[in-house]
Design a protein around this motif. Structure first.
Motif, PDB file in Angstrom:
ATOM      1  N   THR A  17       0.848  -1.194   0.000  1.00 47.12           N
ATOM      2  CA  THR A  17       0.000   0.000   0.000  1.00 47.12           C
ATOM      3  C   THR A  17       0.881   1.241   0.000  1.00 47.12           C
ATOM      4  O   THR A  17       1.759   1.389   0.842  1.00 47.12           O
ATOM      5  N   GLN A  19       2.028   4.957   0.622  1.00 47.69           N
ATOM      6  CA  GLN A  19       1.746   5.929   1.681  1.00 47.69           C
ATOM      7  C   GLN A  19       0.851   7.027   1.124  1.00 47.69           C
ATOM      8  O   GLN A  19       0.973   7.420  -0.036  1.00 47.69           O
ATOM      9  N   ASP A  20      -0.048   7.504   1.955  1.00 49.54           N
ATOM     10  CA  ASP A  20      -1.073   8.448   1.525  1.00 49.54           C
ATOM     11  C   ASP A  20      -0.516   9.665   0.788  1.00 49.54           C
ATOM     12  O   ASP A  20      -1.101  10.115  -0.198  1.00 49.54           O
ATOM     13  N   ASP A  21       0.619  10.188   1.231  1.00 50.26           N
ATOM     14  CA  ASP A  21       1.153  11.402   0.614  1.00 50.26           C
ATOM     15  C   ASP A  21       1.692  11.175  -0.792  1.00 50.26           C
ATOM     16  O   ASP A  21       1.948  12.134  -1.516  1.00 50.26           O
ATOM     17  N   TYR A  23       0.037   9.514  -3.242  1.00 50.12           N
ATOM     18  CA  TYR A  23      -1.042   9.466  -4.233  1.00 50.12           C
ATOM     19  C   TYR A  23      -1.120  10.741  -5.067  1.00 50.12           C
ATOM     20  O   TYR A  23      -1.488  10.696  -6.237  1.00 50.12           O
TER      21      TYR A  23
END
Length: 168
Positions: A17, A19-21, A23
């Protein structure tokens, strides 16, 4: 064939997955690719050569399975953003087999953990010879690394086996 894009996504530890930053960077790449009429995308995951720890092997049998999962994560995300069908995306996990830097340093290992994209666009398709297009679109059987079906088989083998029922 050289990749069109080399990504160095930040993944959560023991995870495929992103890391959110990260995307936001993938979204920017997707916007750029949307204007290019992508016909096919070849996504290759790479890893460093540090063996998966025994704890990590409960999820990822080896670096090939992990690199395949990470290629799949990026490929599926970009594919969805571009409206590509699954047969327009080729995924390969090459594990530690093709380093771009020394695995003897932290920085080198970081460089080796990457995802590469080769993209066939309408423009490339129209400019290329038929042989070149067939070569790019059919790079599904790697000479090193593993394919999605092999990654799935290895991952299933790594799962703990259920305990047998108690004897009565």
């Amino acid at each position: 064939l050289k990749p069109d894009v080399v990504l160095r996504p930040r993944f959560k530890t023991f995870s495929a997955t992103v890391q959110d930053d990260y995307y936001q960077e993938l979204d920017q790449l997707a916007e750029l690719l949307k204007s290019r009429q992508v016909l096919h995308m070849h996504v290759t995951g790479h890893s460093d050569n540090v063996p998966i720890s025994p704890r990590g092997q409960k999820t990822w049998a080896d670096n090939y399975v992990l690199s395949m999962a990470r290629a799949s994560s990026i490929g599926q995300y970009l594919g969805a953003a571009l409206g590509l069908e699954s047969d327009q995306i080729t995924l390969v996990g090459r594990g530690p087999d093709i380093p771009v830097a020394s695995n003897n340093t932290r920085e080198g290992r970081q460089l080796n953990r990457r995802v590469e994209l080769r993209v066939v666009t309408a423009e490339k398709f129209n400019q290329a010879s038929t042989d070149t297009v067939i070569q790019v679109m059919n790079v599904t059987a790697p000479t090193v690394g593993i394919t999605a079906s092999e990654a799935k088989r290895r991952a299933e083998e790594a799962l703990p086996k259920p305990a047998p029922p108690p004897a009565t």
